[in-house]
Design a protein around this motif. Structure first.
Motif, PDB file in Angstrom:
ATOM      1  N   TYR A 167     -61.750 -31.005   2.752  1.00  0.00           N
ATOM      2  CA  TYR A 167     -60.324 -31.330   2.783  1.00  0.00           C
ATOM      3  C   TYR A 167     -59.839 -31.664   1.381  1.00  0.00           C
ATOM      4  N   HIS A 168     -58.640 -31.182   1.048  1.00  0.00           N
ATOM      5  CA  HIS A 168     -58.066 -31.403  -0.272  1.00  0.00           C
ATOM      6  C   HIS A 168     -56.752 -32.155  -0.113  1.00  0.00           C
ATOM      7  N   VAL A 169     -56.681 -33.340  -0.726  1.00  0.00           N
ATOM      8  CA  VAL A 169     -55.481 -34.174  -0.651  1.00  0.00           C
ATOM      9  C   VAL A 169     -54.652 -33.939  -1.907  1.00  0.00           C
ATOM     10  N   THR A 170     -53.411 -33.532  -1.705  1.00  0.00           N
ATOM     11  CA  THR A 170     -52.500 -33.247  -2.820  1.00  0.00           C
ATOM     12  C   THR A 170     -51.453 -34.340  -2.900  1.00  0.00           C
ATOM     13  N   TYR A 171     -51.259 -34.859  -4.105  1.00  0.00           N
ATOM     14  CA  TYR A 171     -50.275 -35.917  -4.356  1.00  0.00           C
ATOM     15  C   TYR A 171     -49.136 -35.368  -5.203  1.00  0.00           C
ATOM     16  N   LEU A 182     -58.710 -24.852   0.532  1.00  0.00           N
ATOM     17  CA  LEU A 182     -57.710 -24.587  -0.507  1.00  0.00           C
ATOM     18  C   LEU A 182     -56.786 -23.469  -0.047  1.00  0.00           C
ATOM     19  N   LYS A 183     -55.822 -23.830   0.782  1.00  0.00           N
ATOM     20  CA  LYS A 183     -54.881 -22.841   1.305  1.00  0.00           C
ATOM     21  C   LYS A 183     -53.824 -22.508   0.259  1.00  0.00           C
ATOM     22  N   ASP A 184     -52.995 -21.500   0.565  1.00  0.00           N
ATOM     23  CA  ASP A 184     -51.970 -21.048  -0.378  1.00  0.00           C
ATOM     24  C   ASP A 184     -51.088 -22.191  -0.861  1.00  0.00           C
ATOM     25  N   THR A 185     -50.709 -23.092   0.056  1.00  0.00           N
ATOM     26  CA  THR A 185     -49.830 -24.199  -0.313  1.00  0.00           C
ATOM     27  C   THR A 185     -50.434 -25.030  -1.431  1.00  0.00           C
ATOM     28  N   ASP A 205     -51.780 -34.499  -8.525  1.00  0.00           N
ATOM     29  CA  ASP A 205     -53.227 -34.263  -8.486  1.00  0.00           C
ATOM     30  C   ASP A 205     -53.612 -33.716  -7.113  1.00  0.00           C
ATOM     31  N   THR A 206     -54.733 -33.013  -7.064  1.00  0.00           N
ATOM     32  CA  THR A 206     -55.349 -32.605  -5.813  1.00  0.00           C
ATOM     33  C   THR A 206     -56.807 -33.043  -5.872  1.00  0.00           C
ATOM     34  N   VAL A 207     -57.221 -33.793  -4.846  1.00  0.00           N
ATOM     35  CA  VAL A 207     -58.557 -34.378  -4.819  1.00  0.00           C
ATOM     36  C   VAL A 207     -59.313 -33.855  -3.605  1.00  0.00           C
ATOM     37  N   GLU A 208     -60.511 -33.322  -3.833  1.00  0.00           N
ATOM     38  CA  GLU A 208     -61.339 -32.914  -2.700  1.00  0.00           C
ATOM     39  C   GLU A 208     -62.040 -34.137  -2.131  1.00  0.00           C
ATOM     40  N   MET A 209     -61.868 -34.370  -0.832  1.00  0.00           N
ATOM     41  CA  MET A 209     -62.454 -35.536  -0.200  1.00  0.00           C
ATOM     42  C   MET A 209     -63.964 -35.364  -0.030  1.00  0.00           C
ATOM     43  N   THR A 210     -64.657 -36.507  -0.075  1.00  0.00           N
ATOM     44  CA  THR A 210     -66.090 -36.534   0.226  1.00  0.00           C
ATOM     45  C   THR A 210     -66.329 -37.596   1.293  1.00  0.00           C
ATOM     46  N   ASP A 211     -67.458 -37.467   1.988  1.00  0.00           N
ATOM     47  CA  ASP A 211     -67.801 -38.505   2.964  1.00  0.00           C
ATOM     48  C   ASP A 211     -68.488 -39.655   2.248  1.00  0.00           C
TER      49      ASP A 211
END
Length: 199
Positions: free
Chosen positions: A148-152, A63-66, A134-140
């Motif tokens: 990893y966090h994917v932001t849409y 979860l970086k500043d961006t 949305d921001t979704v934390e990825m899982t395996d």
């Protein structure tokens, strides 16, 4: 060769995956902190995922500043990273303490957006004004957190430098957008071939 990524048994000095999944467009993302401080960082896990609605995504390791800024303010800008701006794009990947400006570090002027508050990169020929979805934390595959966090975000406004529009088309080869390959490798588009789809 063959290897299983989860085992990390490729036997090479560096992970080859990002050299295989290439080129990857670079999302040069600008945001504002809740306190109004500008932030700018490049992300090579970036792409458009749909049109109508026009939605883009970028993925961040942690979860970086961006990401935190986009979530807190609901807005971000995707600035087009180009060959001409390669050195400055690279400089903005410098890990700075929160509150310090990558714009200043890279000597980049800011330009205002029309519909959202974060600034865009004035030198970039194209910019996408986005509203966070949305921001979704990825899982395996086993449900373990991947870190990893994917932001849409939905694109609500698009800036294009008129110099790159010819006969009603944006000239990608003149923009020379940057992309990432593996390791510390970059490439850019300077040649385009049109191939009509089969009927």
């Amino acid at each position: 060769m063959f290897y299983e990524p989860a085992l990390g048994n490729h036997g090479l000095p560096h992970n080859p995956l990002k050299a295989i999944v290439a080129p990857r467009p670079i999302g040069w993302i600008s945001t504002l902190s809740p306190q109004g401080r500008p932030n700018l960082a490049p992300y090579s896990f970036f792409n458009i995922v749909s049109e109508s609605p026009d939605i883009v995504m970028f993925s961040s390791a942690g979860l970086k500043d961006t990401v935190r800024n986009a979530m807190a303010t609901g807005e971000f800008v995707c600035n087009l990273a180009t060959r001409e701006l390669l050195d400055r794009v690279n400089i903005t990947s410098t890990p700075l303490p929160p509150g310090e400006s990558e714009f200043e570090l890279a000597g980049l002027a800011q330009a205002p957006c029309r519909l959202i508050r974060p600034p865009r990169v004035a030198a970039s020929p194209c910019a996408l004004e986005c509203v966070w979805i949305d921001t979704v934390e990825m899982t395996d595959r086993r449900g373990h957190r991947a870190g990893y966090h994917v932001t849409y975000g939905e694109i609500v406004g698009i800036h294009i430098d008129d110099r790159f529009i010819e006969e009603g088309r944006v000239c990608t080869e003149k923009l020379q957008p940057l992309s990432r390959a593996g390791y510390f490798d970059y490439s850019w588009i300077d040649t385009v071939t049109s191939v009509p789809r089969p009927r």
